[in-house]
Scaffold this motif. Structure first.
Motif, PDB file in Angstrom:
ATOM      1  N   LEU A 142       0.724  -1.160   0.072  1.00 57.60           N
ATOM      2  CA  LEU A 142       0.084  -0.097  -0.037  1.00 57.60           C
ATOM      3  C   LEU A 142       0.893   1.311  -0.073  1.00 57.60           C
ATOM      4  O   LEU A 142       0.566   2.197  -0.770  1.00 57.60           O
TER       5      LEU A 142
ATOM      6  N   ARG B 247     -10.479   9.649  -2.544  1.00 53.47           N
ATOM      7  CA  ARG B 247     -11.124   9.206  -4.048  1.00 53.47           C
ATOM      8  C   ARG B 247     -10.196   9.068  -4.970  1.00 53.47           C
ATOM      9  O   ARG B 247     -10.106   7.930  -5.646  1.00 53.47           O
TER      10      ARG B 247
ATOM     11  N   VAL C  74     -12.486  14.978 -12.411  1.00 51.49           N
ATOM     12  CA  VAL C  74     -13.258  15.140 -11.299  1.00 51.49           C
ATOM     13  C   VAL C  74     -12.579  15.884 -10.231  1.00 51.49           C
ATOM     14  O   VAL C  74     -12.977  16.773  -9.533  1.00 51.49           O
TER      15      VAL C  74
ATOM     16  N   MET D  68     -12.316  19.498 -11.353  1.00 55.67           N
ATOM     17  CA  MET D  68     -13.561  19.951 -11.425  1.00 55.67           C
ATOM     18  C   MET D  68     -14.218  20.288  -9.963  1.00 55.67           C
ATOM     19  O   MET D  68     -14.750  21.352  -9.754  1.00 55.67           O
ATOM     20  N   LEU D  69     -13.943  19.252  -9.070  1.00 54.67           N
ATOM     21  CA  LEU D  69     -14.446  19.657  -7.815  1.00 54.67           C
ATOM     22  C   LEU D  69     -13.655  20.878  -7.383  1.00 54.67           C
ATOM     23  O   LEU D  69     -14.457  21.825  -6.589  1.00 54.67           O
TER      24      LEU D  69
ATOM     25  N   THR E 175     -21.998  17.865 -16.715  1.00 51.39           N
ATOM     26  CA  THR E 175     -20.985  18.335 -15.741  1.00 51.39           C
ATOM     27  C   THR E 175     -21.587  18.064 -14.517  1.00 51.39           C
ATOM     28  O   THR E 175     -20.638  17.596 -13.288  1.00 51.39           O
TER      29      THR E 175
ATOM     30  N   ILE F   4     -21.335  14.264 -13.495  1.00 50.54           N
ATOM     31  CA  ILE F   4     -20.317  13.669 -13.210  1.00 50.54           C
ATOM     32  C   ILE F   4     -19.917  14.407 -11.546  1.00 50.54           C
ATOM     33  O   ILE F   4     -19.415  13.436 -10.982  1.00 50.54           O
ATOM     34  N   LEU F   5     -20.323  15.477 -11.474  1.00 51.61           N
ATOM     35  CA  LEU F   5     -20.099  15.797  -9.982  1.00 51.61           C
ATOM     36  C   LEU F   5     -21.036  14.975  -9.006  1.00 51.61           C
ATOM     37  O   LEU F   5     -20.363  14.723  -7.978  1.00 51.61           O
TER      38      LEU F   5
ATOM     39  N   ALA G 254     -19.377  11.738  -8.532  1.00 48.46           N
ATOM     40  CA  ALA G 254     -18.166  11.770  -7.746  1.00 48.46           C
ATOM     41  C   ALA G 254     -18.554  11.853  -6.171  1.00 48.46           C
ATOM     42  O   ALA G 254     -17.842  11.168  -5.633  1.00 48.46           O
ATOM     43  N   PHE G 255     -19.700  12.516  -5.953  1.00 45.23           N
ATOM     44  CA  PHE G 255     -19.955  12.747  -4.474  1.00 45.23           C
ATOM     45  C   PHE G 255     -20.382  11.145  -3.980  1.00 45.23           C
ATOM     46  O   PHE G 255     -20.230  10.718  -2.761  1.00 45.23           O
TER      47      PHE G 255
ATOM     48  N   GLU H 177     -19.783   8.324  -5.343  1.00 41.73           N
ATOM     49  CA  GLU H 177     -18.846   7.363  -5.559  1.00 41.73           C
ATOM     50  C   GLU H 177     -17.707   7.277  -4.265  1.00 41.73           C
ATOM     51  O   GLU H 177     -17.179   6.544  -3.965  1.00 41.73           O
ATOM     52  N   ALA H 178     -17.730   8.777  -3.710  1.00 41.73           N
ATOM     53  CA  ALA H 178     -16.838   8.760  -2.642  1.00 41.73           C
ATOM     54  C   ALA H 178     -17.189   7.829  -1.459  1.00 41.73           C
ATOM     55  O   ALA H 178     -16.100   7.362  -0.749  1.00 41.73           O
TER      56      ALA H 178
ATOM     57  N   ILE I 121     -15.687   4.672  -2.246  1.00 36.85           N
ATOM     58  CA  ILE I 121     -14.193   4.663  -2.317  1.00 36.85           C
ATOM     59  C   ILE I 121     -13.754   4.566  -0.828  1.00 36.85           C
ATOM     60  O   ILE I 121     -12.876   3.776  -0.666  1.00 36.85           O
ATOM     61  N   TYR I 122     -14.527   5.072   0.122  1.00 39.46           N
ATOM     62  CA  TYR I 122     -14.269   4.943   1.478  1.00 39.46           C
ATOM     63  C   TYR I 122     -14.183   3.434   1.885  1.00 39.46           C
ATOM     64  O   TYR I 122     -13.252   2.867   2.370  1.00 39.46           O
TER      65      TYR I 122
ATOM     66  N   LEU J 129     -13.808   0.683  -0.287  1.00 39.20           N
ATOM     67  CA  LEU J 129     -12.561   0.469  -0.774  1.00 39.20           C
ATOM     68  C   LEU J 129     -11.348   0.483  -0.080  1.00 39.20           C
ATOM     69  O   LEU J 129     -10.783  -0.375  -0.151  1.00 39.20           O
ATOM     70  N   VAL J 130     -11.187   1.887   0.248  1.00 42.35           N
ATOM     71  CA  VAL J 130     -10.059   2.108   1.055  1.00 42.35           C
ATOM     72  C   VAL J 130      -9.861   1.371   2.470  1.00 42.35           C
ATOM     73  O   VAL J 130      -8.822   0.834   2.733  1.00 42.35           O
TER      74      VAL J 130
ATOM     75  N   LEU K 136      -8.869  -2.106   1.520  1.00 39.92           N
ATOM     76  CA  LEU K 136      -7.578  -2.186   1.058  1.00 39.92           C
ATOM     77  C   LEU K 136      -6.716  -2.142   2.236  1.00 39.92           C
ATOM     78  O   LEU K 136      -5.696  -2.829   2.267  1.00 39.92           O
ATOM     79  N   LEU K 137      -6.972  -1.421   3.152  1.00 41.84           N
ATOM     80  CA  LEU K 137      -6.149  -1.235   4.386  1.00 41.84           C
ATOM     81  C   LEU K 137      -6.258  -2.416   5.225  1.00 41.84           C
ATOM     82  O   LEU K 137      -5.094  -2.903   5.824  1.00 41.84           O
TER      83      LEU K 137
ATOM     84  N   PHE L 123      -4.234  -5.226   3.009  1.00 45.08           N
ATOM     85  CA  PHE L 123      -2.643  -4.734   2.616  1.00 45.08           C
ATOM     86  C   PHE L 123      -1.914  -4.278   4.047  1.00 45.08           C
ATOM     87  O   PHE L 123      -0.656  -4.168   3.662  1.00 45.08           O
ATOM     88  N   VAL L 124      -2.509  -3.527   4.807  1.00 45.14           N
ATOM     89  CA  VAL L 124      -1.775  -2.728   5.868  1.00 45.14           C
ATOM     90  C   VAL L 124      -1.657  -3.450   7.039  1.00 45.14           C
ATOM     91  O   VAL L 124      -0.623  -3.815   7.699  1.00 45.14           O
TER      92      VAL L 124
END
Lengths: 348, 79
Positions: free
Chosen positions: A46, A283, A324, A327-328, B52, B55-56, B59-60, B62-63, B66-67, B69-70, B73-74, B77-78
């Motif tokens: 990581l 992200r 992204v 843009m953010l 536009t 996509i914004l 992204a919000f 998806e965040a 992603i948390y 996912l992180v 992953l932690l 692998f950590v």
């Protein structure tokens, strides 16, 4: 007729290119099979891996990592692009061609986007948007080049694969390869002998290059820069009045209930500024690191053809994440320039 | 079962459980895109602006995934 000729030539060029690619693809595939190299799942780390054991500047725990070289690579690409575009602009042509034309088209699209959101603050906000987008795009796409994340130093002692010396066209190199089948056969026969020995350790490859977006330090630094500059631009646009966004006592006394709610919302804005940093950093990092692991896994499961599809996906993800992130930043900056009364809500 | 095997088992199960959070993000992205596509169908002239903002919004949404996912992953692998 003169119209037709260049057309057929470009068509033929693509066919030749496809043939070369297919040939290289088949050659490397059969080369691997011929040398009895089985696809393996590389060790995943990581944090960025240190390339040497001597700390730089003598500071403890401060090593040159492979993500650092990824950063240098991305910087170089951005610098070269800048010089290329500068030369293109200096040449005096009104219509830019080649690389500088492509960069112009990209920047024009970004500027139109900024103008739609930021209005009169475009001149101040646009450079941040474009810089972040270009840098992250270069960093992400550099990670997709062949050799990145696969060529590197051999670190023995951790990892689960054996080392194998190879000689190809006079070049000597080592590779890690999967000998688990032979080890299993060995262990089966001499189980009693192996039982008393220490645990088996193999080797892992520490690549020279790794895309810098897979290092949390980079994404966090970029997020800090972005969010701090959002505050700076907010102050520049509204002066000290920018602080009333967070410490909102305007209607605290004349409208008791709603004034109090406004005050609470202001404090929540403060929390959301901090969570923006986390959300920005995770992200980009999450998307790119997961992409790298995805390619590892797919390459180890189906070494032929299928990874190409995922490389295509990663090309797309790298571009989307770069845009992204920029843009953010741009949207938050544009929001910070608007006074409290008319800004619309967005939470990261 | 020895401790090492139990640790690996726990890591894998934990990482799998952490990714449950991606359900919400998936639904959210679907809703965002569906709304954006409908809006584009009604008003094709505003497609660029809608894209536009879409996509914004993605992204919000998806965040959150992603948390997860992180965290996964932690765990893998950590720790």
């Amino acid at each position: 007729m003169s119209e037709q000729k260049p057309k057929t030539r470009t068509w033929a060029r693509w066919v030749v290119l496809a043939a070369i690619l297919l040939g290289a693809f088949l050659f490397t595939g059969f080369f691997g099979i011929g040398l009895n190299i089985k696809p393996i799942m590389p060790e995943v780390f990581l944090p960025g891996e240190a390339l040497s054991n001597t700390p730089i500047f003598g500071i403890e725990g401060f090593f040159i990592t492979n993500t650092f070289w990824g950063m240098v690579g991305a910087d170089l690409v951005v610098f070269l692009l800048a010089f290329g575009v500068y030369r293109g602009v200096k040449s005096g042509k009104m219509v830019l061609t080649g690389i500088s034309g492509a960069v112009e088209a990209l920047l024009e699209a970004l500027q139109n986007m900024t103008e739609g959101t930021a209005g009169k603050w475009t001149k101040i906000i646009f450079p941040w948007f474009a810089t972040i987008t270009l840098l992250v795009l270069a960093a992400n796409w550099l990670g997709l080049l062949p050799g990145v994340e696969t060529i590197g130093l051999l670190h023995e002692g951790h990892g689960e694969y054996a080392v194998r010396e190879m000689n190809f066209l006079g070049m000597e190199f080592s590779t890690i390869w999967d000998d688990s089948a032979e080890m299993a056969a060995d262990a089966h026969g001499e189980e009693a002998v192996h039982a008393g020995e220490e645990e088996y350790h193999g080797a892992a490859i520490v690549p020279f290059f790794r895309p810098v977006s897979t290092d949390l330090n980079f994404t966090f630094a970029l997020a800090l820069v972005a969010v701090v500059m959002v505050q700076v631009i907010g102050f520049r646009a509204l002066g000290w009045g920018y602080l009333t966004k967070f410490w909102n006592t305007k209607h605290f006394f004349d409208k008791p209930i709603f004034g109090f709610i406004d005050f609470g919302v202001g404090l929540l804005e403060l929390v959301s500024e901090i969570s923006k940093i986390l959300s920005f950093a995770f992200r980009l990092f999450g998307n790119l690191f997961a992409g790298a692991v995805l390619i590892f896994v797919m390459g180890s499961l189906v070494p032929f053809f299928v990874p190409a599809m995922f490389y295509m996906l990663e090309l797309f993800v790298g571009m989307i994440q770069a845009i992204v992130f920029g843009m953010l930043t741009m949207t938050f900056m544009a929001q910070a320039t608007q006074s409290h009364g008319d800004h619309d809500e967005a939470h990261a | 079962m020895d401790l090492a095997a139990a640790t690996i088992l726990g890591k894998l199960i934990g990482a799998g459980l952490a990714m449950i959070g991606a359900i919400g993000a998936g639904a959210g992205i679907g809703i965002v895109t569906s709304g954006a596509v409908q809006a584009m169908g009604r008003n094709p002239d505003a497609a660029g602006n809608i894209q536009t903002n879409m996509i914004l919004g993605i992204a919000f949404a998806e965040a959150v995934a992603i948390y997860c996912l992180v965290v996964a992953l932690l765990i893998l692998f950590v720790f």
